[in-house]
Design an enzyme around this catalytic site. Structure first.
Site, PDB file in Angstrom:
ATOM      1  N   LYS A  16     -34.960   9.910   0.235  1.00 27.27           N
ATOM      2  CA  LYS A  16     -35.715  11.059  -0.270  1.00 27.27           C
ATOM      3  C   LYS A  16     -36.466  10.740  -1.559  1.00 27.27           C
ATOM      4  CE  LYS A  16     -31.957  13.241  -2.810  1.00 27.27           C
ATOM      5  NZ  LYS A  16     -32.204  12.583  -4.086  1.00 27.27           N
ATOM      6  N   ARG A  90     -28.892  21.231  -5.710  1.00 30.15           N
ATOM      7  CA  ARG A  90     -27.874  20.549  -4.908  1.00 30.15           C
ATOM      8  C   ARG A  90     -26.665  21.425  -4.648  1.00 30.15           C
ATOM      9  NH1 ARG A  90     -29.304  15.081  -6.645  1.00 30.15           N
ATOM     10  NH2 ARG A  90     -28.075  13.500  -5.602  1.00 30.15           N
ATOM     11  N   ARG A 129     -28.324  -1.512  -1.608  1.00 35.28           N
ATOM     12  CA  ARG A 129     -29.347  -1.211  -2.612  1.00 35.28           C
ATOM     13  C   ARG A 129     -29.107  -2.001  -3.900  1.00 35.28           C
ATOM     14  NH1 ARG A 129     -30.887   4.941  -2.901  1.00 35.28           N
ATOM     15  NH2 ARG A 129     -28.985   5.323  -4.060  1.00 35.28           N
ATOM     16  N   ARG A 162     -26.104  -0.120  -8.699  1.00 32.24           N
ATOM     17  CA  ARG A 162     -25.857   1.076  -9.502  1.00 32.24           C
ATOM     18  C   ARG A 162     -24.379   1.444  -9.370  1.00 32.24           C
ATOM     19  NH1 ARG A 162     -30.222   5.554  -7.837  1.00 32.24           N
ATOM     20  NH2 ARG A 162     -28.364   6.762  -7.482  1.00 32.24           N
ATOM     21  N   ARG A 173     -19.787  10.721  -2.542  1.00 32.07           N
ATOM     22  CA  ARG A 173     -21.054  11.461  -2.712  1.00 32.07           C
ATOM     23  C   ARG A 173     -21.449  12.158  -1.411  1.00 32.07           C
ATOM     24  NH1 ARG A 173     -25.151   7.272  -4.890  1.00 32.07           N
ATOM     25  NH2 ARG A 173     -26.535   9.043  -5.182  1.00 32.07           N
TER      26      ARG A 173
HETATM   27  P1  AMP Z   1     -29.758  11.021  -7.301  1.00 36.21           P
HETATM   28  O1  AMP Z   1     -30.537   9.895  -7.868  1.00 36.21           O
HETATM   29  O2  AMP Z   1     -30.600  12.220  -6.951  1.00 36.21           O
HETATM   30  O3  AMP Z   1     -28.871  10.604  -6.159  1.00 36.21           O
HETATM   31  O4  AMP Z   1     -28.766  11.526  -8.467  1.00 36.21           O
HETATM   32  C1  AMP Z   1     -27.815  10.672  -9.053  1.00 36.21           C
HETATM   33  C2  AMP Z   1     -26.656  11.460  -9.652  1.00 36.21           C
HETATM   34  O5  AMP Z   1     -27.147  12.347 -10.665  1.00 36.21           O
HETATM   35  C3  AMP Z   1     -25.912  12.365  -8.681  1.00 36.21           C
HETATM   36  O6  AMP Z   1     -24.931  11.665  -7.940  1.00 36.21           O
HETATM   37  C4  AMP Z   1     -25.303  13.387  -9.635  1.00 36.21           C
HETATM   38  O7  AMP Z   1     -24.183  12.865 -10.308  1.00 36.21           O
HETATM   39  C5  AMP Z   1     -26.425  13.580 -10.650  1.00 36.21           C
HETATM   40  N1  AMP Z   1     -27.343  14.670 -10.250  1.00 36.21           N
HETATM   41  C6  AMP Z   1     -28.666  14.560  -9.934  1.00 36.21           C
HETATM   42  N2  AMP Z   1     -29.191  15.753  -9.610  1.00 36.21           N
HETATM   43  C7  AMP Z   1     -28.176  16.649  -9.716  1.00 36.21           C
HETATM   44  C8  AMP Z   1     -28.064  18.057  -9.491  1.00 36.21           C
HETATM   45  N3  AMP Z   1     -29.107  18.786  -9.075  1.00 36.21           N
HETATM   46  N4  AMP Z   1     -26.855  18.627  -9.702  1.00 36.21           N
HETATM   47  C9  AMP Z   1     -25.783  17.920 -10.117  1.00 36.21           C
HETATM   48  N5  AMP Z   1     -25.808  16.593 -10.321  1.00 36.21           N
HETATM   49  C10 AMP Z   1     -26.996  15.954 -10.136  1.00 36.21           C
END
Ligand code: AMP
Length: 215
Positions: A16, A90, A129, A162, A173
């Site tokens: 995404k 989310r 990744r 990461r 996750r």
């Molecule tokens: P992403 O790169 O979108 O997968 O985000 C990485 C991490 O950031 C997630 O696993 C969460 O720990 C945190 N995170 C990002 N967006 C949100 C959100 N809308 N609500 C809560 N945690 C978030």
């Protein structure tokens, strides 16, 4: 500049983020990734970063109140430009709060893009990744290999995994996604503005499918 307001939702590893950047550039709107903002905050050691770090490394969600503060600030900063939100909302409280914030601004979400993918395909994808800790470029040992093993094409730095991309963290996750984010998808599906695309296939083809679906 288009004024369109889009959301992109999908399990971690569905692609995404990659699609959000491409769709933003195709439509001339701003790409806003809450994951990127949080990673930047962690890297810069800001107060937000210090609060978010532990949750992120465990593969847990950052608390809603922190996220809502962050998004409120970003919406103010974006003013009346078009945007695509990547990684937000989310949880159901985030989705409801976003509706409230947009109502106050007399704005609305035009479309919600769901990039869907089988969880086992995802585990394979995420654990392949690699990211550049210096410039943030993202690679994948299966689909988007760096030219030189272990080195960033753009800046030559050593690539790393990461912390939230380790297998046990990824599985956690995905559980969090199923529990907290899938209800958000149903919420938008019921509103009738969800478009779903399959996240398996070539990056360019998926972008083209999203653009077609939005028209
Ligand atoms: P992403 O790169 O979108 O997968 O985000 C990485 C991490 O950031 C997630 O696993 C969460 O720990 C945190 N995170 C990002 N967006 C949100 C959100 N809308 N609500 C809560 N945690 C978030």
């Amino acid at each position: 500049m288009s004024k369109e307001h889009l959301l992109i939702i999908g399990p971690p590893g569905s692609g995404k983020g990659t699609q959000a950047v491409r769709v933003a550039s195709e439509l001339g709107i701003v790409h806003l990734s809450t994951g990127d903002i949080l990673r930047e905050a962690v890297k810069n050691g800001t107060e937000l970063g210090a609060k978010a770090r532990g949750y992120m490394e465990k593969g847990a969600l950052v608390p809603d109140e922190l996220m809502l503060g962050l998004i409120g600030d970003e919406l103010d900063r974006l003013g009346d430009s078009g945007w695509i939100l990547d990684g937000f909302p989310r949880t159901m409280p985030q989705a409801e709060a976003l509706d409230g914030m947009l109502d106050e601004r007399r704005e609305r979400i035009d479309r919600v893009i769901l990039v869907d993918l089988d969880f086992e395909v995802i585990v394979k994808r995420i654990t392949s990744r690699r990211v550049c800790p210096v410039c943030g470029a993202v690679y994948n040992l299966e689909t988007l290999k760096p030219k030189v093993d272990g080195k960033c094409d753009k800046c030559g730095a050593d690539l790393v995994i990461r912390p939230d991309d380790r297998e046990e963290t990824v599985r956690h996750r995905l559980d969090v996604y199923k529990e907290q984010t899938e209800p958000v998808i149903d919420f938008y599906r019921k509103k009738g503005n969800l478009v779903a695309v399959n996240g398996e296939g070539k990056i360019e083809e998926i972008t083209a499918e999203i653009i077609r679906a939005l028209k």
